[in-house]
Design a protein around this motif. Structure first.
Motif, PDB file in Angstrom:
ATOM      1  N   PRO A  75      -4.904  -1.259  -0.962  1.00 30.91           N
ATOM      2  CA  PRO A  75      -3.620  -1.823  -1.408  1.00 30.91           C
ATOM      3  C   PRO A  75      -3.474  -1.704  -2.926  1.00 30.91           C
ATOM      4  N   VAL A  76      -2.251  -1.526  -3.359  1.00 29.77           N
ATOM      5  CA  VAL A  76      -1.964  -1.443  -4.801  1.00 29.77           C
ATOM      6  C   VAL A  76      -1.560  -2.822  -5.333  1.00 29.77           C
ATOM      7  N   LEU A  77      -0.932  -3.638  -4.469  1.00 27.26           N
ATOM      8  CA  LEU A  77      -0.646  -5.037  -4.808  1.00 27.26           C
ATOM      9  C   LEU A  77      -1.245  -5.916  -3.710  1.00 27.26           C
ATOM     10  N   ASP A  94      10.231  -1.709 -18.004  1.00 29.49           N
ATOM     11  CA  ASP A  94       8.898  -1.169 -17.700  1.00 29.49           C
ATOM     12  C   ASP A  94       8.465  -0.261 -18.847  1.00 29.49           C
ATOM     13  N   GLU A  95       7.664  -0.787 -19.740  1.00 28.35           N
ATOM     14  CA  GLU A  95       7.183  -0.073 -20.931  1.00 28.35           C
ATOM     15  C   GLU A  95       8.352   0.565 -21.695  1.00 28.35           C
ATOM     16  N   PRO A  96       9.367  -0.233 -22.046  1.00 23.35           N
ATOM     17  CA  PRO A  96      10.583   0.373 -22.614  1.00 23.35           C
ATOM     18  C   PRO A  96      10.376   1.034 -23.963  1.00 23.35           C
ATOM     19  N   GLY A 146      -1.471  -5.336 -18.172  1.00 16.66           N
ATOM     20  CA  GLY A 146      -2.614  -4.901 -17.368  1.00 16.66           C
ATOM     21  C   GLY A 146      -2.870  -3.435 -17.619  1.00 16.66           C
ATOM     22  N   GLU A 147      -4.079  -3.014 -17.297  1.00 11.78           N
ATOM     23  CA  GLU A 147      -4.452  -1.631 -17.603  1.00 11.78           C
ATOM     24  C   GLU A 147      -3.674  -0.648 -16.720  1.00 11.78           C
ATOM     25  N   SER A 148      -3.725   0.605 -17.107  1.00 11.81           N
ATOM     26  CA  SER A 148      -3.069   1.661 -16.354  1.00 11.81           C
ATOM     27  C   SER A 148      -3.575   1.646 -14.907  1.00 11.81           C
ATOM     28  N   GLY A 149      -2.639   1.720 -13.964  1.00  9.88           N
ATOM     29  CA  GLY A 149      -3.021   1.755 -12.551  1.00  9.88           C
ATOM     30  C   GLY A 149      -3.183   0.376 -11.922  1.00  9.88           C
ATOM     31  N   SER A 150      -2.917  -0.685 -12.675  1.00  2.00           N
ATOM     32  CA  SER A 150      -3.120  -2.034 -12.126  1.00  2.00           C
ATOM     33  C   SER A 150      -1.976  -2.461 -11.190  1.00  2.00           C
ATOM     34  N   GLY A 151      -0.905  -1.671 -11.136  1.00  2.00           N
ATOM     35  CA  GLY A 151       0.159  -1.952 -10.171  1.00  2.00           C
ATOM     36  C   GLY A 151       1.443  -2.499 -10.797  1.00  2.00           C
ATOM     37  N   LYS A 152       1.564  -2.422 -12.103  1.00  7.26           N
ATOM     38  CA  LYS A 152       2.724  -3.007 -12.801  1.00  7.26           C
ATOM     39  C   LYS A 152       4.035  -2.326 -12.389  1.00  7.26           C
ATOM     40  N   SER A 153       4.051  -0.997 -12.440  1.00 11.23           N
ATOM     41  CA  SER A 153       5.295  -0.281 -12.100  1.00 11.23           C
ATOM     42  C   SER A 153       5.595  -0.397 -10.608  1.00 11.23           C
ATOM     43  N   THR A 154       4.554  -0.453  -9.796  1.00 12.01           N
ATOM     44  CA  THR A 154       4.768  -0.642  -8.358  1.00 12.01           C
ATOM     45  C   THR A 154       5.471  -1.971  -8.123  1.00 12.01           C
ATOM     46  N   LEU A 155       5.014  -3.003  -8.817  1.00 12.86           N
ATOM     47  CA  LEU A 155       5.655  -4.316  -8.724  1.00 12.86           C
ATOM     48  C   LEU A 155       7.117  -4.215  -9.164  1.00 12.86           C
ATOM     49  N   ALA A 156       7.348  -3.517 -10.284  1.00 14.14           N
ATOM     50  CA  ALA A 156       8.717  -3.356 -10.792  1.00 14.14           C
ATOM     51  C   ALA A 156       9.593  -2.661  -9.747  1.00 14.14           C
ATOM     52  N   ARG A 157       9.074  -1.598  -9.142  1.00 14.23           N
ATOM     53  CA  ARG A 157       9.875  -0.852  -8.160  1.00 14.23           C
ATOM     54  C   ARG A 157      10.161  -1.682  -6.916  1.00 14.23           C
ATOM     55  N   CYS A 158       9.204  -2.554  -6.525  1.00 13.30           N
ATOM     56  CA  CYS A 158       9.454  -3.454  -5.388  1.00 13.30           C
ATOM     57  C   CYS A 158      10.566  -4.441  -5.742  1.00 13.30           C
ATOM     58  N   CYS A 181       0.885  -1.175   0.000  1.00 17.41           N
ATOM     59  CA  CYS A 181       0.000   0.000   0.000  1.00 17.41           C
ATOM     60  C   CYS A 181       0.916   1.216   0.000  1.00 17.41           C
ATOM     61  N   TYR A 182       0.525   2.269  -0.695  1.00 14.42           N
ATOM     62  CA  TYR A 182       1.328   3.496  -0.637  1.00 14.42           C
ATOM     63  C   TYR A 182       0.996   4.298   0.620  1.00 14.42           C
ATOM     64  N   SER A 183      -0.284   4.232   1.030  1.00 17.92           N
ATOM     65  CA  SER A 183      -0.677   4.918   2.260  1.00 17.92           C
ATOM     66  C   SER A 183      -1.630   3.969   2.965  1.00 17.92           C
TER      67      SER A 183
HETATM   68  N1  LIG Z   1       4.279   7.109  -5.300  1.00 11.92           N
HETATM   69  C1  LIG Z   1       2.970   6.831  -5.214  1.00 11.92           C
HETATM   70  N2  LIG Z   1       2.234   7.282  -4.171  1.00 11.92           N
HETATM   71  C2  LIG Z   1       0.912   6.978  -4.049  1.00 11.92           C
HETATM   72  N3  LIG Z   1       0.234   6.225  -4.940  1.00 11.92           N
HETATM   73  C3  LIG Z   1       0.909   5.751  -6.001  1.00 11.92           C
HETATM   74  C4  LIG Z   1       2.308   6.025  -6.204  1.00 11.92           C
HETATM   75  N4  LIG Z   1       2.703   5.444  -7.353  1.00 11.92           N
HETATM   76  C5  LIG Z   1       1.615   4.813  -7.839  1.00 11.92           C
HETATM   77  N5  LIG Z   1       0.544   4.992  -7.053  1.00 11.92           N
HETATM   78  C6  LIG Z   1      -0.806   4.447  -7.266  1.00 11.92           C
HETATM   79  O1  LIG Z   1      -0.702   3.032  -7.312  1.00 11.92           O
HETATM   80  C7  LIG Z   1      -1.545   2.492  -8.316  1.00 11.92           C
HETATM   81  C8  LIG Z   1      -0.719   1.647  -9.270  1.00 11.92           C
HETATM   82  O2  LIG Z   1       0.191   2.476  -9.947  1.00 11.92           O
HETATM   83  P1  LIG Z   1       1.305   1.895 -10.923  1.00 11.92           P
HETATM   84  O3  LIG Z   1       2.154   3.008 -11.344  1.00 11.92           O
HETATM   85  O4  LIG Z   1       1.956   0.733 -10.262  1.00 11.92           O
HETATM   86  O5  LIG Z   1       0.387   1.384 -12.135  1.00 11.92           O
HETATM   87  P2  LIG Z   1       0.795   0.839 -13.570  1.00 11.92           P
HETATM   88  O6  LIG Z   1       0.108  -0.463 -13.743  1.00 11.92           O
HETATM   89  O7  LIG Z   1       2.259   0.869 -13.734  1.00 11.92           O
HETATM   90  O8  LIG Z   1       0.089   1.900 -14.555  1.00 11.92           O
HETATM   91  P3  LIG Z   1       0.583   2.493 -15.987  1.00 11.92           P
HETATM   92  O9  LIG Z   1       0.226   1.458 -17.007  1.00 11.92           O
HETATM   93  O10 LIG Z   1      -0.218   3.740 -16.136  1.00 11.92           O
HETATM   94  O11 LIG Z   1       2.054   2.747 -15.906  1.00 11.92           O
HETATM   95  C9  LIG Z   1      -2.231   3.675  -8.991  1.00 11.92           C
HETATM   96  O12 LIG Z   1      -3.525   3.796  -8.443  1.00 11.92           O
HETATM   97  C10 LIG Z   1      -1.374   4.854  -8.605  1.00 11.92           C
HETATM   98  O13 LIG Z   1      -2.122   6.019  -8.489  1.00 11.92           O
END
Ligand SMILES: Nc1ncnc2c1ncn2[C@@H]1O[C@H](COP(=O)(O)OP(=O)(O)OP(=O)(O)O)[C@@H](O)[C@H]1O
Ligand SMILES: [Mg+2]
Length: 260
Positions: free
Chosen positions: A21-23, A179-181, A40-52, A15-17
């Motif tokens: 939860p994002v994942l 990540d979306e290179p 997965g669609e925008s906001g599905s958590g892909k980049s969050t997973l990558a950053r973890c 969770c970011y806050s």
């Molecule tokens: N630093 C952050 N602080 C708070 N919320 C965040 C942060 N980064 C991402 N989020 C939230 O987490 C959720 C997932 O974001 P993430 O960037 O992982 O999605 P994504 O699947 O990579 O989307 P995209 O295809 O648009 O890149 C979104 O709802 C986003 O608003």
């Protein structure tokens, strides 16, 4: 987890806050030499997973094992070692390269940090010195040596992305997060870069996590595909099973866009 598993993700919860939860308790494995696609669609958590996975951010629950080592709360010294084994290429090459720094210095940053280390694919050229090695790295991604002394604004988007790819492979990582290179590139350049990434994976025995919302690109690159929706893994399959009737309804929905 078997001996040929390079990344093992177990119950990863982020969770970011205090909000949603994002994942949500994500689990999967990535094998050596494999390209695992995440779509997965925008906001599905892909980049969050990558950053973890890259240990750029923390997570609340679960564990990520990289080459058998748990990454949660890893000591900074160990984390540095792990980071040298990982590479990353992100969507926007323009922001990945420092605009006031010549290409050679951005390109050589990881190797400059790991002084004395020569990747095996450059071992026979170790007498070359810094400029020679930088030229070799550029050649791997099909750029001429004259680019070394240019600044990022003098390069096209595709050329900049080649530089970030060369930088990502420079320390001979076992694993690269993509990540979306190619998301910021035109269709022709996208195809060229994807082919380049595929060739490098074979020649350097790399493992990839390839993230995209473009199922066609994921299909082209990956051995296995994970489909994410709202922080959940909703489908997971070998690429040859993509058109199987057993696919989740959401995957089928993405496939319609792909076909259409
Ligand atoms: N630093 C952050 N602080 C708070 N919320 C965040 C942060 N980064 C991402 N989020 C939230 O987490 C959720 C997932 O974001 P993430 O960037 O992982 O999605 P994504 O699947 O990579 O989307 P995209 O295809 O648009 O890149 C979104 O709802 C986003 O608003
Ligand atoms: Mg993203």
């Amino acid at each position: 987890m078997t001996h040929n598993t390079i990344v093992h993700v177990m119950n990863l919860h982020k969770c970011y806050s205090t909000e949603q939860p994002v994942l949500h308790h994500i689990s999967f494995d990535l094998k050596k030499g494999e390209c695992l696609g995440i779509v997965g669609e925008s906001g599905s958590g892909k980049s969050t997973l990558a950053r973890c996975l890259l240990s750029l951010i923390e997570w609340q629950q679960g564990q990520i094992y990289f080459e058998g080592l748990g990454l949660k709360n890893l000591a900074p010294k160990q984390l540095r070692k792990v980071r040298a084994r990982m590479g990353a290429v992100f969507q926007n090459a323009s922001t990945a390269l420092n605009p006031s720094v010549r290409i050679i210095d951005s390109l050589m940053e990881p190797l400059d940090e790991h002084k004395g280390y020569t990747p095996s694919f450059l071992a026979q050229d170790s007498w070359l010195g810094r400029i020679g090695i930088a030229e070799k790295l550029l050649a791997l991604v099909g750029l001429p040596e004259k680019y070394l002394f240019k600044y990022p604004h003098e390069l096209s988007g595709g050329e900049k992305q080649r530089v970030t790819i060369a930088r990502a492979i420079s320390t001979e990582p076992a694993f690269i997060v993509l990540d979306e290179p190619t998301a910021s590139l035109d269709v022709t350049t996208q195809a060229i870069i994807l082919n380049l990434l595929k060739d490098l994976k074979e020649s350097l025995s790399l493992s990839y996590l390839f993230i995209s919302h473009d199922l066609a690109a994921v299909h082209f690159m990956s051995d296995r595909i994970i489909v994410m929706k709202n922080g959940h893994i909703v489908d997971q399959f070998g690429v040859e099973q993509i058109f199987s009737d057993e696919r989740h309804s959401y995957t089928k929905q993405l496939l319609q866009v792909f076909a259409g």
